[in-house]
Design a protein around this motif. Sequence first.
Motif, PDB file in Angstrom:
ATOM      1  N   PRO A  59     -28.972 -46.683  63.175  1.00  0.00           N
ATOM      2  CA  PRO A  59     -29.289 -47.802  61.967  1.00  0.00           C
ATOM      3  C   PRO A  59     -29.798 -46.870  60.316  1.00  0.00           C
ATOM      4  O   PRO A  59     -29.702 -47.803  59.904  1.00  0.00           O
ATOM      5  CB  PRO A  59     -30.762 -47.833  62.877  1.00  0.00           C
ATOM      6  CG  PRO A  59     -31.650 -47.179  63.845  1.00  0.00           C
ATOM      7  CD  PRO A  59     -30.067 -46.229  64.605  1.00  0.00           C
ATOM      8  N   GLU A  60     -29.928 -46.115  60.729  1.00  0.00           N
ATOM      9  CA  GLU A  60     -30.429 -45.346  59.347  1.00  0.00           C
ATOM     10  C   GLU A  60     -28.755 -44.487  58.743  1.00  0.00           C
ATOM     11  O   GLU A  60     -29.133 -43.341  58.419  1.00  0.00           O
ATOM     12  CB  GLU A  60     -31.703 -44.198  60.227  1.00  0.00           C
ATOM     13  CG  GLU A  60     -32.082 -43.723  58.375  1.00  0.00           C
ATOM     14  CD  GLU A  60     -31.740 -43.038  56.698  1.00  0.00           C
ATOM     15  OE1 GLU A  60     -31.365 -43.961  55.860  1.00  0.00           O
ATOM     16  OE2 GLU A  60     -31.127 -42.401  56.865  1.00  0.00           O
ATOM     17  N   LYS A  61     -28.134 -45.362  58.062  1.00  0.00           N
ATOM     18  CA  LYS A  61     -27.112 -45.087  57.417  1.00  0.00           C
ATOM     19  C   LYS A  61     -27.042 -45.180  55.964  1.00  0.00           C
ATOM     20  O   LYS A  61     -27.658 -45.789  55.644  1.00  0.00           O
ATOM     21  CB  LYS A  61     -26.042 -45.546  58.613  1.00  0.00           C
ATOM     22  CG  LYS A  61     -26.343 -47.493  58.438  1.00  0.00           C
ATOM     23  CD  LYS A  61     -25.010 -48.076  58.906  1.00  0.00           C
ATOM     24  CE  LYS A  61     -25.515 -48.154  60.280  1.00  0.00           C
ATOM     25  NZ  LYS A  61     -24.517 -48.719  61.146  1.00  0.00           N
ATOM     26  N   PRO A  62     -25.637 -44.499  55.856  1.00  0.00           N
ATOM     27  CA  PRO A  62     -25.643 -44.987  54.192  1.00  0.00           C
ATOM     28  C   PRO A  62     -25.702 -45.831  53.368  1.00  0.00           C
ATOM     29  O   PRO A  62     -26.313 -46.303  52.835  1.00  0.00           O
ATOM     30  CB  PRO A  62     -23.957 -44.336  53.821  1.00  0.00           C
ATOM     31  CG  PRO A  62     -24.272 -43.185  54.926  1.00  0.00           C
ATOM     32  CD  PRO A  62     -24.737 -44.000  56.147  1.00  0.00           C
ATOM     33  N   ALA A  63     -25.103 -47.078  54.773  1.00  0.00           N
ATOM     34  CA  ALA A  63     -25.293 -48.661  53.986  1.00  0.00           C
ATOM     35  C   ALA A  63     -26.567 -49.097  53.460  1.00  0.00           C
ATOM     36  O   ALA A  63     -26.359 -50.101  52.668  1.00  0.00           O
ATOM     37  CB  ALA A  63     -23.784 -49.097  54.630  1.00  0.00           C
ATOM     38  N   ARG A  64     -27.878 -48.441  54.145  1.00  0.00           N
ATOM     39  CA  ARG A  64     -28.754 -49.134  53.354  1.00  0.00           C
ATOM     40  C   ARG A  64     -28.590 -49.394  52.403  1.00  0.00           C
ATOM     41  O   ARG A  64     -29.343 -50.200  51.962  1.00  0.00           O
ATOM     42  CB  ARG A  64     -29.678 -48.742  54.410  1.00  0.00           C
ATOM     43  CG  ARG A  64     -29.390 -48.302  55.718  1.00  0.00           C
ATOM     44  CD  ARG A  64     -30.396 -47.615  56.576  1.00  0.00           C
ATOM     45  NE  ARG A  64     -31.926 -47.935  56.355  1.00  0.00           N
ATOM     46  CZ  ARG A  64     -33.319 -47.549  55.346  1.00  0.00           C
ATOM     47  NH1 ARG A  64     -32.899 -45.908  54.761  1.00  0.00           N
ATOM     48  NH2 ARG A  64     -34.162 -48.454  55.159  1.00  0.00           N
ATOM     49  N   LEU A  65     -28.661 -47.683  51.652  1.00  0.00           N
ATOM     50  CA  LEU A  65     -28.339 -47.885  50.347  1.00  0.00           C
ATOM     51  C   LEU A  65     -27.732 -48.516  49.499  1.00  0.00           C
ATOM     52  O   LEU A  65     -27.762 -49.188  48.400  1.00  0.00           O
ATOM     53  CB  LEU A  65     -28.039 -46.604  49.696  1.00  0.00           C
ATOM     54  CG  LEU A  65     -29.378 -45.507  50.454  1.00  0.00           C
ATOM     55  CD1 LEU A  65     -29.856 -44.395  49.616  1.00  0.00           C
ATOM     56  CD2 LEU A  65     -30.698 -45.869  50.159  1.00  0.00           C
ATOM     57  N   THR A  66     -26.774 -48.535  49.599  1.00  0.00           N
ATOM     58  CA  THR A  66     -25.715 -50.319  49.532  1.00  0.00           C
ATOM     59  C   THR A  66     -25.346 -51.194  49.634  1.00  0.00           C
ATOM     60  O   THR A  66     -25.353 -51.864  48.380  1.00  0.00           O
ATOM     61  CB  THR A  66     -23.791 -49.194  49.656  1.00  0.00           C
ATOM     62  OG1 THR A  66     -23.910 -49.583  50.800  1.00  0.00           O
ATOM     63  CG2 THR A  66     -23.709 -47.957  49.479  1.00  0.00           C
ATOM     64  N   ALA A  67     -26.385 -51.204  50.538  1.00  0.00           N
ATOM     65  CA  ALA A  67     -26.455 -52.642  50.449  1.00  0.00           C
ATOM     66  C   ALA A  67     -28.367 -53.341  49.306  1.00  0.00           C
ATOM     67  O   ALA A  67     -27.536 -54.219  48.690  1.00  0.00           O
ATOM     68  CB  ALA A  67     -27.568 -53.201  51.865  1.00  0.00           C
ATOM     69  N   ILE A  68     -29.402 -52.619  49.302  1.00  0.00           N
ATOM     70  CA  ILE A  68     -29.744 -52.278  48.090  1.00  0.00           C
ATOM     71  C   ILE A  68     -29.362 -52.542  46.833  1.00  0.00           C
ATOM     72  O   ILE A  68     -29.489 -53.439  45.840  1.00  0.00           O
ATOM     73  CB  ILE A  68     -31.295 -51.474  48.333  1.00  0.00           C
ATOM     74  CG1 ILE A  68     -31.541 -51.921  49.765  1.00  0.00           C
ATOM     75  CG2 ILE A  68     -32.361 -51.577  47.405  1.00  0.00           C
ATOM     76  CD1 ILE A  68     -32.538 -50.401  49.990  1.00  0.00           C
TER      77      ILE A  68
END
Length: 303
Positions: free
Chosen positions: A20-29
Amino acid sequence: MFPVIYSDEFLLHETGVFHPEKPARLTAIKSALEQTIWAERIDWIEPTATQTRSPVAWIEKVHPVEYIQSVQQICQSGGSLDPDTPVSVKTYDVALLAVNAWLDGVDLALSTGEPAFVLARPPGHHAEPDRGMGFCIFSNAAIAATYALAHGAERVAILDWDVHHGNGTQAVAAYNPQIAYCSLHEFPHYPGTGKAIERGVYKNLLNLPMQAGSTIEDYQPLFETQVLPFLTAFEPDLLIVSAGYDANSADPLANIALKPADFGIFTDYCLQVTRKIVFGLEGGYDFDSLGASVVATIERCLV
C-alpha cells in the motif's frame, strides 16, 4: 506562494506492486494539487541534496549508528526491515533525502513564520530508534524536532493525526521535555501503543485513542477541549504535523470515518496554535481521498 517540498526521487523507493505504501501515493497528491484553482500559488521546492547537507548527523541524534548502517546494508541487496517494511536498492538514499526534506520544512517555517508541506516518502512515525517498522525507515518528525531545537526553537510540538499511533515519534518525545507529542489514533489498532495513560516522563504526551467508526463529530470536541489546550499551553516555537490521511473512511487500512474536508478543519485548529507549521506526509492509502485531503490541508493555509 505556499511551499511544497517534493522530488521525483521519492518515487524510487520501491515496495512492490501490492504494497500500500507505493510511489503512486505521491503522484496522486501532486496531480490533485496541480488541478486546484490555486495551483499557481504552489511553490514546488526540491529538497536539499544529501551531497550538500548530509542528514546522517541529524539521524544519529535519534537512531544509533548501528541501526543506520544496518538499513544501508539491507538496502544494498533489497529485502525488508520487518514483514511490513520492504526496501529496495534506492531506499537508503531516498530515506536520507526524505529526512533532508523534513529539515528543509523546518528551515522554511522558522525563517518565514509560515507553514510548509513536505511531500516525501518513506513515512517515519513508526520508526523506533533501533528498528524500522510499519513502512517507516527513519523517524522523520522526531529528527525534524531535534533539528529545530538546534536551530533556534526552544520548544517543538508534534501533532500526529495519522490513524495509527506514532510509536517511534513517542519513543523520542517521551524523554525530551522540549518536545510535546499529541496523537489521535484508532485504538486498538496497529501498532498497539498510544493508550491514554501513556503521558511520558515529563507529562509531555497526550494520547487520544479513537474508536472505530469515529467521525469529525467525535474529533472536534477533543480538539477543542484537549488538543488545543495541550498545544497552546506548551507554547511551541514550531508545530510539526505528522500528516497521515489514513483516517479517511475510504482508506483500506483502518476503520475511522473522516472525510477529506475534515483535515481542513484540523488545519484550522493547528493555525490557532501557530503559523510556524511543518506538515509532513505519513500514511494515507486511498489515492482519491489522500489527494483531496492534502488539498484541504493546504487550502486552509492559503486563507
